[in-house]
Scaffold this motif. Structure first.
Motif, short mmCIF file in Angstrom:
data_model
loop_
_atom_site.label_atom_id
_atom_site.label_comp_id
_atom_site.label_asym_id
_atom_site.label_seq_id
_atom_site.Cartn_x
_atom_site.Cartn_y
_atom_site.Cartn_z
N THR A 127 -22.75 21.06 26.40
CA THR A 127 -23.44 20.95 25.11
C THR A 127 -23.00 19.69 24.37
O THR A 127 -21.82 19.38 24.31
N LYS A 128 -24.00 19.01 23.79
CA LYS A 128 -23.70 17.79 23.04
C LYS A 128 -24.43 17.83 21.71
O LYS A 128 -25.41 18.54 21.52
N LEU A 129 -23.93 17.04 20.77
CA LEU A 129 -24.61 16.87 19.49
C LEU A 129 -25.82 15.97 19.66
O LEU A 129 -25.89 15.16 20.60
N ASN A 130 -26.76 16.09 18.75
CA ASN A 130 -27.95 15.24 18.83
C ASN A 130 -27.63 13.77 18.61
O ASN A 130 -28.34 12.88 19.08
N VAL A 131 -26.54 13.48 17.88
CA VAL A 131 -26.08 12.09 17.71
C VAL A 131 -24.56 12.06 17.77
O VAL A 131 -23.90 12.96 17.25
N PRO A 132 -23.97 11.04 18.38
CA PRO A 132 -22.50 10.95 18.43
C PRO A 132 -21.90 10.26 17.21
O PRO A 132 -20.73 10.45 16.90
N LYS A 133 -22.72 9.43 16.51
CA LYS A 133 -22.23 8.70 15.35
C LYS A 133 -23.30 8.68 14.27
O LYS A 133 -24.50 8.70 14.57
N GLU A 158 -27.54 22.39 21.25
CA GLU A 158 -28.54 23.13 21.99
C GLU A 158 -28.19 24.60 22.16
O GLU A 158 -29.07 25.46 22.19
N ARG A 159 -26.92 24.91 22.30
CA ARG A 159 -26.50 26.30 22.57
C ARG A 159 -25.13 26.55 21.97
O ARG A 159 -24.45 25.63 21.52
N GLY A 160 -24.75 27.80 21.96
CA GLY A 160 -23.46 28.17 21.40
C GLY A 160 -23.54 28.43 19.91
O GLY A 160 -24.61 28.38 19.29
N GLY A 184 -14.18 27.83 22.39
CA GLY A 184 -13.26 26.87 21.79
C GLY A 184 -13.63 25.42 22.04
O GLY A 184 -12.89 24.51 21.66
N HIS A 185 -14.78 25.21 22.70
CA HIS A 185 -15.22 23.84 22.99
C HIS A 185 -15.45 23.09 21.67
O HIS A 185 -16.04 23.62 20.73
N THR A 186 -15.00 21.84 21.62
CA THR A 186 -15.06 21.06 20.39
C THR A 186 -16.01 19.87 20.54
O THR A 186 -15.98 19.17 21.55
N LEU A 187 -16.84 19.68 19.52
CA LEU A 187 -17.75 18.53 19.45
C LEU A 187 -17.33 17.65 18.28
O LEU A 187 -16.86 18.16 17.25
N ARG A 188 -17.52 16.34 18.43
CA ARG A 188 -17.10 15.41 17.38
C ARG A 188 -18.21 14.42 17.05
O ARG A 188 -18.95 14.00 17.94
N CYS A 189 -18.29 14.09 15.79
CA CYS A 189 -19.25 13.08 15.33
C CYS A 189 -18.57 12.20 14.29
O CYS A 189 -18.05 12.70 13.28
N ASP A 190 -18.55 10.90 14.54
CA ASP A 190 -18.00 9.94 13.59
C ASP A 190 -19.05 9.62 12.53
O ASP A 190 -20.20 9.29 12.86
#
Length: 354
Positions: free
Chosen positions: A28-34, A52-54, A116-122
């Motif tokens: 799973t990823k965010l729609n934008v990373p930055k 998308e999920r979670g 516990g999966h972590t997503l990050r966006c600057d």
């Protein structure tokens, strides 16, 4: 023994399910990373992060400068409690510090409550240096649906801001003796088009945002000027865009034509205005029929035109292009004409014996 086998199967299925969930969450990823958001002392500028999920809980490393709030899955989404998990989050720039302080940054983190999966966006915050207007075309027809115009903003390095949602813009259709009433702005609610939530909110308050609708009223060339309303951006130059508005014109007959030398053909010129056909009088309002010679045909006219009756007369053998022109038309309506010599062939006859 059977019970042991059953337990083993259940454990294996649970293990497979757990591994599958973990694998999917890691994909799973965010729609934008930055994100690059503008500073504003007047409003919060928003952007929606989605996965998308979670189901993720959200956290900002600098909540005093950039806030993040979970959003519900409803349409339109609503704000949830800050501790709730979601697949959408509203990121807002909250910086009220002077623009001269330069570029600020924050980190948005989302953590899946199961894996516990972590997503990050600057998220970077900076001031607007320049604005531009983008659109799919710069030519409108008077019977077309409204045209959408959008503003994009750039920082001093030429980077494009991710969102301008919430910022107010002043849109002006320049009006003078030549361009009055050529275009008019249309509210999204009037046009029946779907629009971003922030645009509807601004329209309800009698204001305009970074996206507007514009329709052509009559033929001509119009200037549209847009500028930022926020006093912090009074130094940002307004931008102008030139739009050409044209009646959708038709020639009848509209197909290529062969004319006998010395013969004539009358054309009908008409336009559509709000789905109604209206005849066009040549010579009035700048409309005219023009003959464009074939370069290989010499300098003599192949056909002549009577502008009052829209009649074309074949005066010499050859080819020519007949164009319907108007100062505001970028692409003319054209038909091809060939002047030919007439020939005859006797019809076959049958003898009759009584």
């Amino acid at each position: 023994m059977a019970r042991l086998v059953f337990k083993s199967r259940v454990i294996c299925q649970l293990l497979i399910f757990t591994l599958t969930v973990i694998a999917l969450s890691q994909c799973t990823k965010l729609n934008v990373p930055k994100l690059l958001l503008p500073r504003s002392t007047e409003v919060h500028v928003d952007f929606t992060l989605t996965v998308e999920r979670g189901c993720y809980t959200w956290l900002s490393s600098k909540p005093d400068a950039v806030s993040v709030q979970p959003l519900s899955a409803a349409k339109p989404p609503s704000l949830l409690q800050s501790s709730a998990c979601s697949q959408q989050a509203l990121v807002s720039s909250l910086s009220h510090t002077p623009l001269e302080t330069g570029r600020g940054a924050s980190l948005i983190q989302g953590q899946d409550t199961v894996t516990g999966h972590t997503l990050r966006c600057d998220v970077h915050i900076d001031h607007i240096h320049q604005i531009r207007v983008v659109t799919t075309t710069r030519q409108l027809f008077t019977d077309d649906p409204p045209l959408q115009l959008s503003v994009v903003a750039l920082d001093s390095g030429g980077n494009t801001f991710s969102s301008l949602a919430g910022l107010q813009f002043q849109w002006v259709s320049v009006k003078d003796a030549d361009t009055a009433d050529i275009t008019r702005f249309v509210r999204f609610s009037e046009a029946g088009y779907s629009s971003p939530r922030h645009i509807l909110s601004l329209e309800e308050a009698g204001r305009r945002g970074d996206v507007v609708l514009l329709e052509g009223v009559r033929s001509g060339v119009a200037w549209v000027r847009v500028s930022l309303v926020d006093p912090e951006y009074k130094g940002v130059e307004p931008v102008k865009v030139i739009l050409s508005v044209t009646d959708r014109l038709y020639l009848s007959p509209a197909h290529d034509t062969y004319l006998l030398l010395g013969s004539s053909l009358s054309y009908r010129v008409w336009k559509t205005v709000y789905d109604a056909r209206t005849d066009v009088v040549l010579g009035v309002g700048g409309y005219e029929l023009v003959v464009e010679r074939d370069p290989d045909e010499g300098e003599d006219d192949v056909v002549t035109i009577n502008q009052e009756t829209a009649t074309v007369t074949a005066v010499q053998l050859g080819h020519a292009t007949l164009s319907l022109k108007h100062p505001s038309i970028l692409r003319n309506t054209q038909v091809w004409i060939a002047v030919v010599m007439g020939t005859h062939k006797p019809l076959p006859s049958k003898s009759c014996f009584l």
